[in-house]
Design a protein around this motif. Structure first.
Motif, short mmCIF file in Angstrom:
data_model
loop_
_atom_site.label_atom_id
_atom_site.label_comp_id
_atom_site.label_asym_id
_atom_site.label_seq_id
_atom_site.Cartn_x
_atom_site.Cartn_y
_atom_site.Cartn_z
N ARG A 42 -2.93 28.47 128.38
CA ARG A 42 -2.03 28.79 129.49
C ARG A 42 -2.82 29.28 130.71
O ARG A 42 -3.76 30.05 130.57
CB ARG A 42 -1.03 29.87 129.07
N HIS A 51 1.11 25.24 130.89
CA HIS A 51 0.82 25.24 129.46
C HIS A 51 0.26 23.86 129.09
O HIS A 51 0.84 22.83 129.48
CB HIS A 51 2.09 25.47 128.64
N ASN A 216 6.71 32.00 119.74
CA ASN A 216 5.42 31.37 120.03
C ASN A 216 4.62 32.15 121.06
O ASN A 216 3.81 31.60 121.80
CB ASN A 216 5.61 29.92 120.49
N SER A 217 4.84 33.48 121.12
CA SER A 217 4.01 34.34 121.95
C SER A 217 4.17 35.78 121.45
O SER A 217 5.08 36.08 120.67
CB SER A 217 4.41 34.24 123.42
N THR A 241 -3.45 27.78 115.26
CA THR A 241 -2.41 28.03 116.26
C THR A 241 -1.65 29.31 115.93
O THR A 241 -1.34 30.11 116.83
CB THR A 241 -1.45 26.84 116.34
N CYS A 244 -3.22 32.38 117.08
CA CYS A 244 -3.21 32.57 118.54
C CYS A 244 -1.88 33.05 119.07
O CYS A 244 -1.84 33.83 120.02
CB CYS A 244 -3.58 31.25 119.23
N GLU A 245 -0.76 32.57 118.48
CA GLU A 245 0.50 32.81 119.17
C GLU A 245 1.72 33.00 118.29
O GLU A 245 2.85 33.00 118.80
CB GLU A 245 0.78 31.67 120.15
N GLY A 247 4.14 35.11 117.19
CA GLY A 247 4.58 36.47 117.47
C GLY A 247 5.14 37.19 116.27
O GLY A 247 5.05 38.42 116.17
N GLN A 289 4.93 26.79 115.70
CA GLN A 289 4.51 27.07 117.08
C GLN A 289 4.46 25.81 117.94
O GLN A 289 4.46 25.90 119.16
CB GLN A 289 3.14 27.75 117.10
#
Length: 319
Positions: A42, A51, A216-217, A241, A244-245, A247, A289
């Motif tokens: 991002r 993104h 996804n965050s 993945t 990384c994200e 949540g 994600q």
């Protein structure tokens, strides 16, 4: 020459069976071949965020990326598909519907491999664009008799239930509370932008399968730690993945209550390398994600169908 496909043309070509087949094949290739996927990156400005997801499916001679911008005025998606062997541009595809269908198809594929074969009741959190695809995908892989839906906006919820019942020919009803959605459901899917968990673990019945698609965050959470503790298997589309994200999972990684080695990739379940559901009573979770290879797998099929049917605008470059 390269093709440009509009949202309208994607809608003409893309069906849920096609999306399910493409996404399952992408995960198989990621698990068994040289396919690769790079987690979302991002670039943020105060007004707009860009993104980018990128990857490659060598078996399909495909490499490329999806780029989208998010702004108060809306979100705009484009997939750029290249020929892996030559580097030439094959297609540029408007990808709002494509993304919705691939996200739903990932949950559908996970449901196919993780939910009990006799699952008949689904509970859905969310009544938006993405939830629509989730209901269709789950109904495509299980013989549902009832879908319960919960959303904050009553007007949108009622219209959603009527539309989906008419489309799928099954009973789709509005739930009055989160607890009503979860209790008695064989499959629970969360497709929201929630920042706090949506339901409690003690509402879950033994044998439930859960699809978490909205977190996804770091600022988004749909599934609480109490639910994660009850899950015998936590399946992700990609461990890299998820780290990384995801949540829902990141707070537990930070606290040391969950380890990356505990996660299982969906492709490995599909290929039989890792177990998914072992008993009828286990509670399973798929954390989604989104991945570039899913987008690219659909893009390859859409390009072929468009050329076959004479759709799309030929671009004066690429090819």
């Amino acid at each position: 020459m390269a093709l440009f496909l509009t949202e309208k043309e994607v809608e003409q070509l893309l069906t849920m069976p096609l999306a399910l087949a493409a996404v399952e094949a992408a995960h198989r290739q990621l698990s068994t071949t040289a396919a690769c996927d790079v987690p979302r990156q991002r670039t943020r400005l105060p007004q707009t965020t860009l993104h980018i997801l990128q990857g490659a499916l060598p078996q399909l001679d495909a490499i490329g990326y999806k780029a989208y911008t998010s702004n108060r005025s809306g979100v705009r998606f484009l997939v750029h598909l290249f020929q892996a062997s030559t580097g030439r541009l094959r297609a540029v595809i408007e990808a709002d519907r494509l993304g919705m269908m691939r996200t739903a198809a990932a949950a559908g594929v996970a449901t196919r491999f993780l939910a009990r074969a006799d699952a008949q009741v689904a509970g859905i959190f969310g009544a938006g664009w993405q939830a629509e695809g989730h209901v269709e995908a789950i109904a495509a892989v299980r013989q549902l008799r009832l879908v319960k839906v919960y959303a904050r906006r009553a007007d949108r919820l009622a219209e959603f239930c009527t539309r989906m019942a008419d489309r799928l020919g099954i009973e789709v009803v509005a739930a009055t509370s989160p607890e009503e959605v979860v209790r008695g459901s064989d499959i629970v899917s969360t497709v929201t932008t929630a920042s706090t968990p949506l339901f409690h673990a003690d509402w879950l019945s033994p044998g439930t399968h859960i699809n978490g698609a909205g977190s996804n965050s770091l600022i988004r959470r749909e599934i609480g730690e109490d639910v994660l503790k009850r899950c015998s298997a936590i399946i992700v589309d990609s461990v890299q993945t998820a780290l990384c994200e995801a949540g829902d999972l990141l707070p537990l990684f930070e606290k040391g209550r969950l380890q990356a080695r505990s996660l299982v990739e969906l492709g490995d379940v599909i290929c039989g390398r890792q177990p998914g559901r072992s008993t009828a009573a286990e509670i399973t979770l798929f954390e989604s994600q989104g991945m570039a290879v899913q987008d690219l797998a659909l893009a390859v099929r859409l390009e072929a169908l468009a050329r076959e049917r004479g759709l799309g605008l030929e671009l004066p470059f690429g090819g």
